[in-house]
Design an enzyme around this catalytic site. Structure first.
Site, PDB file in Angstrom:
ATOM      1  N   ASP A   6       0.872  -1.181   0.000  1.00 14.18           N
ATOM      2  CA  ASP A   6       0.000   0.000   0.000  1.00 14.18           C
ATOM      3  C   ASP A   6       0.907   1.229   0.000  1.00 14.18           C
ATOM      4  O   ASP A   6       1.452   1.608   1.036  1.00 14.18           O
ATOM      5  CB  ASP A   6      -0.909  -0.029   1.232  1.00 14.18           C
ATOM      6  CG  ASP A   6      -1.701   1.251   1.431  1.00 14.18           C
ATOM      7  OD1 ASP A   6      -1.827   2.039   0.470  1.00 14.18           O
ATOM      8  OD2 ASP A   6      -2.194   1.461   2.558  1.00 14.18           O
ATOM      9  N   TYR A  88     -19.352   4.808  -7.800  1.00  7.56           N
ATOM     10  CA  TYR A  88     -18.743   6.035  -8.332  1.00  7.56           C
ATOM     11  C   TYR A  88     -19.274   6.315  -9.737  1.00  7.56           C
ATOM     12  O   TYR A  88     -19.578   5.379 -10.487  1.00  7.56           O
ATOM     13  CB  TYR A  88     -17.227   5.863  -8.378  1.00  7.56           C
ATOM     14  CG  TYR A  88     -16.435   6.984  -7.737  1.00  7.56           C
ATOM     15  CD1 TYR A  88     -16.763   7.454  -6.476  1.00  7.56           C
ATOM     16  CD2 TYR A  88     -15.338   7.547  -8.383  1.00  7.56           C
ATOM     17  CE1 TYR A  88     -16.042   8.456  -5.882  1.00  7.56           C
ATOM     18  CE2 TYR A  88     -14.599   8.557  -7.796  1.00  7.56           C
ATOM     19  CZ  TYR A  88     -14.948   9.010  -6.552  1.00  7.56           C
ATOM     20  OH  TYR A  88     -14.215  10.018  -5.965  1.00  7.56           O
ATOM     21  N   GLY A  95     -10.173   6.287  -6.272  1.00  4.07           N
ATOM     22  CA  GLY A  95      -8.834   5.977  -5.802  1.00  4.07           C
ATOM     23  C   GLY A  95      -8.715   4.512  -5.426  1.00  4.07           C
ATOM     24  O   GLY A  95      -9.553   3.978  -4.690  1.00  4.07           O
ATOM     25  N   ASP A  97      -6.798   2.968  -3.448  1.00 10.54           N
ATOM     26  CA  ASP A  97      -6.682   2.706  -2.013  1.00 10.54           C
ATOM     27  C   ASP A  97      -8.045   2.758  -1.336  1.00 10.54           C
ATOM     28  O   ASP A  97      -8.333   1.949  -0.442  1.00 10.54           O
ATOM     29  CB  ASP A  97      -5.699   3.681  -1.360  1.00 10.54           C
ATOM     30  CG  ASP A  97      -6.083   5.145  -1.568  1.00 10.54           C
ATOM     31  OD1 ASP A  97      -6.808   5.471  -2.540  1.00 10.54           O
ATOM     32  OD2 ASP A  97      -5.645   5.983  -0.761  1.00 10.54           O
ATOM     33  N   THR A 170      -2.416  29.083  21.766  1.00  4.26           N
ATOM     34  CA  THR A 170      -2.503  29.005  20.307  1.00  4.26           C
ATOM     35  C   THR A 170      -2.239  27.604  19.782  1.00  4.26           C
ATOM     36  O   THR A 170      -2.925  27.135  18.867  1.00  4.26           O
ATOM     37  CB  THR A 170      -1.521  30.005  19.669  1.00  4.26           C
ATOM     38  OG1 THR A 170      -1.851  31.322  20.124  1.00  4.26           O
ATOM     39  CG2 THR A 170      -1.610  29.965  18.148  1.00  4.26           C
TER      40      THR A 170
END
Length: 238
Positions: A6, A88, A95, A97, A170
């Site tokens: 992957d 899709y 994609g 993955d 912050t």
């Protein structure tokens, strides 16, 4: 023997499987700065690779596996696989993955679920109860959000922070804001599914997100690799 790879934007994750059990798993940076380390004597008969990385990374993978070049297959998205249909608009444009992760998620649940992959980018995908990848969204990942604030502003630093409900410094304000943005996207997408639908969570930022997601959350670090395993098994059975 199988080798599953992957290749993402940040890391190349890889694992070996003997058809019954995982033998090993490891990861190296996607910038080709470190070699793949396969155990001595491991000789894969089939190598499935899913990649969203660049051409340099893909060429690196091919060079590392030159001894088994004839065994390498690049996994692509398809209209259907392993009992899951691809909803899709252009199935091949999904994609690879995301498709591999969705296949594994469907095999785990065999029902409605939300698949969250929290890496360089965060993808949040819906699988319906009747076995359809219905779609999903892509957002900058948690670390990318933090870095974008540091790059795009004069006064906001790239500093380590912690989640606080009401941040009072912050660094905590940045981290909490970015985390809330991720969790808000997940919550909105989850609202499209039944209340009991689980969230399957994977990716390097998964631990940071997990406690902020309500309900049934299952963390599966090797979800994409598992999708490649299910693909190999289904084709072997065919």
């Amino acid at each position: 023997m199988y080798l599953f790879i992957d290749a993402g934007n940040t890391r190349i994750k890889y694992a070996g499987h003997d058809g019954a059990d995982w033998l090993f798993h490891d990861a190296v940076p996607s910038d080709a700065s470190a070699p793949l380390k396969l155990p001595a004597g491991f000789a894969p008969q089939r190598i499935l690779v899913v990649s969203v990385a660049d051409a340099i990374c893909n060429a690196f993978i091919e060079a590392q596996l030159a001894s088994w070049a004839e065994c390498i297959e690049w996994f692509r998205s398809t209209p259907e696989r392993c009992g899951l249909r691809n909803g899709y608009e252009e199935p091949t444009q999904l994609g690879a993955d995301r498709w591999a992760g969705a296949i594994a998620a469907w095999q785990h649940v065999k029902g409605a679920c939300l698949v969250v992959a929290a890496g360089t980018a965060t993808t949040i995908d819906v699988i319906t109860a009747d076995g359809v990848f219905a779609g999903g969204c892509i957002a900058p990942g948690l670390e990318m959000m933090r870095r974008a604030l540091a790059r795009g502003t004069a006064a906001l630093p790239l500093a380590a922070g912690h989640f606080e409900a009401l941040p009072r410094n912050t660094a905590d304000a940045i981290f909490s804001g970015c985390l809330n943005a991720q969790l808000g996207s997940i919550a909105r997408m989850r609202g499209r599914l039944p209340d009991d639908a689980p969230v399957l969570l994977t990716g390097g930022a998964a631990p940071a997100l997990r406690d902020g997601i309500d309900g049934n959350v299952v963390e599966l670090p090797r979800l994409v690799l598992e999708g490649l395993l299910w693909t190999a098994r289904s084709e072997q059975g065919a």
